[in-house]
Scaffold this active site. Structure first.
Site, PDB file in Angstrom:
ATOM      1  N   LYS A 223      -2.220   3.039   4.846  1.00 15.99           N
ATOM      2  CA  LYS A 223      -2.156   4.723   4.732  1.00 15.99           C
ATOM      3  C   LYS A 223      -3.176   5.585   5.567  1.00 15.99           C
ATOM      4  CE  LYS A 223       0.294   4.392   0.236  1.00 15.99           C
ATOM      5  NZ  LYS A 223      -0.071   3.800  -1.528  1.00 15.99           N
ATOM      6  N   ARG A 263       0.665  -4.117  -3.271  1.00 18.49           N
ATOM      7  CA  ARG A 263       1.688  -3.826  -1.981  1.00 18.49           C
ATOM      8  C   ARG A 263       1.851  -3.576  -0.443  1.00 18.49           C
ATOM      9  NH1 ARG A 263       4.484   1.410  -0.701  1.00 18.49           N
ATOM     10  NH2 ARG A 263       7.065   1.010  -1.031  1.00 18.49           N
TER      11      ARG A 263
END
Ligand code: PMM
Length: 314
Positions: A223, A263
């Site tokens: 991210k 995840r």
């Protein structure tokens, strides 16, 4: 409450690893790589061989600014992949905000519904979750991709994310979903500002979510807040693909804190990291023994499976 088992999903006495298969041409981190169904299926099987406990199949990109795909296109992308992986015995989750896609995915074999909107994008989602009876990831969300970054405004991000998630949980339970089916997710990167440090505060205070008693899933992989942290001296953010090592670092920290699942896009090093964290947690239990001293690490079941490399005996 930390690494407790979730019904219908593997229980390993450690943080689970969810490997990502984005069947999209435009995902932030791996868009286009697995757009072809055969490639996506092979990739899912490879991820399991590398140590994934669950494979998360998604057909719609949620990167900032992404446009939505039609329901038909989303179904066309994910259903064959879920069917094939489930037929191979892979525990599959479906990453979708649409109730109809979730329903079709469960019919195709998915064992977990992963909804980044926490039920806000589709009012039919909670009743479908209740009817299918599979576990449900409720992620913190404040709006679709085109709008989310303008909504990254908080007085106290930890308290507001927790309260908004618990508000969603109330609505989902009211629709008839069993509490044992709920998993919470702080939604790193979704309506969170890298500049304001929201993602780091949520990671630092994961205990605020763990204290709710629900299992917690964390999605930090590749991210933007990692790329920003690792910016070059001239301020250029590190590319997402070069953030895999930082992802592993986050995995170690949240697994040690008691996250239920991470995840991730690159499975193998993260599968190693959750085993390291499990060994430390198990050792912590042992060292602490009968001591009455305060426990800085939340308690979790000690791994007992002798075949699991996360076992303290190995
Ligand atoms: N992040 C993305 C997609 N799905 N699901 C959950 N539960 N949590 C997340 O943080 C999450 C998610 C975006 O990641 P990608 O498009 O880079 O795979």
């Amino acid at each position: 409450m930390t690494t407790a088992d979730v019904p219908g999903l593997p229980g390993a006495g450690r943080c689970l690893v969810m490997g990502v298969v984005n069947v999209t041409p435009d995902s932030f981190s791996d868009g286009g790589s697995w757009f072809d169904a055969d490639k996506a299926i092979r990739h899912g099987i490879d991820l399991v061989a590398e140590g994934a406990d669950i494979v998360d199949v998604g057909g719609e990109s949620t990167r900032p600014g992404a446009q939505r795909v039609s329901r038909e296109e989303e179904l066309r992308r994910v259903v064959p992949v879920i069917e094939a992986l489930s037929a191979e015995g892979v525990p599959v989750s479906v990453d979708t905000m649409r109730a109809e896609v979730a329903e079709a995915a469960v019919a195709a074999g998915a064992r977990l519904i992963n909804d980044v909107s926490g039920g806000l994008a589709d009012p039919d989602m909670a009743p479908v979750v209740a009817a299918t009876g599979v576990p449900y990831v409720v992620m913190h969300w404040r709006g679709h991709s085109h709008a989310m970054q303008t909504r990254a405004v908080y007085q106290d991000v930890v308290r507001e994310v927790r309260d908004e998630l618990l508000g969603r949980v109330d609505a989902i339970l009211a629709a008839g979903v069993d509490p044992s089916m709920i998993v919470l997710d702080p939604g790193l990167g979704f309506a969170k500002s890298p500049e304001a440090g929201h993602n780091w505060q949520l990671i630092a205070r994961l205990d605020a979510l763990l204290e709710t008693g629900y299992p917690v899933l964390v999605g930090a992989s590749r991210k933007r807040f990692l790329g920003k942290l690792l910016s070059a001296v001239d301020g250029t953010p590190r590319s997402f693909i070069d953030c895999d090592d930082a992802t592993v670092a986050v995995t170690s920290l949240v697994a040690a804190a008691g996250a239920w699942c991470v995840r991730v896009h690159r499975v193998r090093p993260n599968a190693d990291a959750v085993r390291v964290a499990a060994a430390v947690r198990a050792a912590h239990e042992k060292v602490r023994g009968g001591s009455a001293s305060a426990d800085p690490v939340p308690a979790a079941p000690v791994p007992t499976d002798p075949d699991d490399p996360g076992s303290p005996e190995k």
